[in-house]
Design an enzyme around this catalytic site. Structure first.
Site, PDB file in Angstrom:
ATOM      1  N   ASP A  51     -33.664 -71.128  61.732  1.00 48.11           N
ATOM      2  CA  ASP A  51     -33.597 -71.165  63.183  1.00 48.11           C
ATOM      3  C   ASP A  51     -32.389 -70.338  63.598  1.00 48.11           C
ATOM      4  O   ASP A  51     -31.563 -69.963  62.771  1.00 48.11           O
ATOM      5  CB  ASP A  51     -33.495 -72.608  63.668  1.00 48.11           C
ATOM      6  CG  ASP A  51     -33.917 -72.764  65.116  1.00 48.11           C
ATOM      7  OD1 ASP A  51     -34.253 -71.746  65.752  1.00 48.11           O
ATOM      8  OD2 ASP A  51     -33.904 -73.902  65.621  1.00 48.11           O
ATOM      9  N   ASP A  91     -34.139 -67.505  70.961  1.00 51.60           N
ATOM     10  CA  ASP A  91     -34.854 -67.758  72.205  1.00 51.60           C
ATOM     11  C   ASP A  91     -34.012 -68.653  73.118  1.00 51.60           C
ATOM     12  O   ASP A  91     -32.961 -69.163  72.727  1.00 51.60           O
ATOM     13  CB  ASP A  91     -36.210 -68.398  71.922  1.00 51.60           C
ATOM     14  CG  ASP A  91     -36.088 -69.673  71.093  1.00 51.60           C
ATOM     15  OD1 ASP A  91     -35.320 -69.665  70.116  1.00 51.60           O
ATOM     16  OD2 ASP A  91     -36.767 -70.669  71.404  1.00 51.60           O
TER      17      ASP A  91
END
Length: 265
Positions: A85, A120
């Site tokens: 991530d 993001d």
């Protein structure tokens, strides 16, 4: 071929599939236990002993806390499948982090995980539509600004396209439909369910998964970020979710809680 997703069987919208990565194939549905590179009460060896050959960790925490530029597999001394991530969860917690999307993506290319996520901008559980819209637009902007890096490394790394929008389903639909313009993202994912899961607020989560799934191709694996409660997983799988990740197992353990198939004690 890295990123190839072969569907073996289907029922409802769910499927059994095989996702090819640089460190082997993984059968889906699959769960990625979160390993914190800074603080972990259990080791990767412990995770392996339970039966997992795949983990997810945080590239942002790795970059922030270690002067590390080698293969991430060497860092963990693990030859299985590693997903990274990007620090988006930290944005959700703290509002911002001191690193750019481009920096994180270039760092992920350098440490060579099997699956990676751009930085993001998560929607979270905001009740304000305009705030949710900004997260969708910012995530799209970030996908575009690093797309040349995605294209040049997609033969080695499976890149994940994050879908945002939260409880505003028309925004989830818009975000999901935009994935059609980013073919080199070989995996899709729905973001921002963590707060809903913490509250056991499953109805909007089911709507979010359904909305995202009906607006993307079935030819790519679909991931649910933060999907760590076993009793919601069968419903998510039936809707077409192929993989999950969560740190819930260790977060609950710190509070003297543990999960069973149908509840948390």
């Amino acid at each position: 071929m890295v990123g190839e997703f072969e569907i073996k069987d289907e029922d409802l919208a769910g499927r059994i599939g095989v996702l090819k990565t640089r460190h082997g194939d993984i059968e889906t549905p699959a769960f990625f236990p979160v390993i914190n590179p800074v603080k972990s009460e259990i080791t990767v060896e412990d995770i392996k002993s339970v039966g997992f050959n795949n983990i997810i960790t945080n590239a942002y925490l790795l970059k922030k806390n270690f002067d590390f530029r080698d293969s991430i597999h060497n860092f963990f001394k693990f030859n299985g499948i590693i997903m990274t991530d990007s620090g988006a969860y930290q944005i959700l917690q703290y509002g911002d982090i001191n690193v750019s999307n481009e920096e994180i993506v270039k760092y992920e290319i350098e440490i060579k995980p099997d699956i990676a996520v751009i930085l993001d901008f998560p929607t979270g559980d905001t009740e304000k539509e305009e705030e949710a819209r900004k997260t969708v637009e910012e995530t799209l902007k970030r996908a575009k600004e690093v797309y040349s890096y995605i294209t040049s490394s997609s033969d080695q790394i499976i890149w994940v396209y994050p879908i945002q929008g939260g409880k505003f389903l028309h925004l989830v639909e818009y975000s999901a439909r935009q994935s059609a313009f980013f073919d080199d993202f070989q995996m899709l994912a729905l973001g921002s369910p963590t707060v809903l899961m913490q509250r056991y607020d499953y109805s909007p989560l089911i709507d979010m998964i359904y909305t995202a799934k009906v607006n993307v191709t079935r030819g790519k694996a679909f991931h649910l970020f933060g999907g760590g409660l076993p009793h919601i997983m069968p419903f998510a799988v039936a809707l077409g979710v192929d993989s999950f990740d969560s740190a819930s197992y260790i977060l609950y353990a710190r509070d003297d809680r543990y999960m069973t198939r149908d509840r948390v004690y």
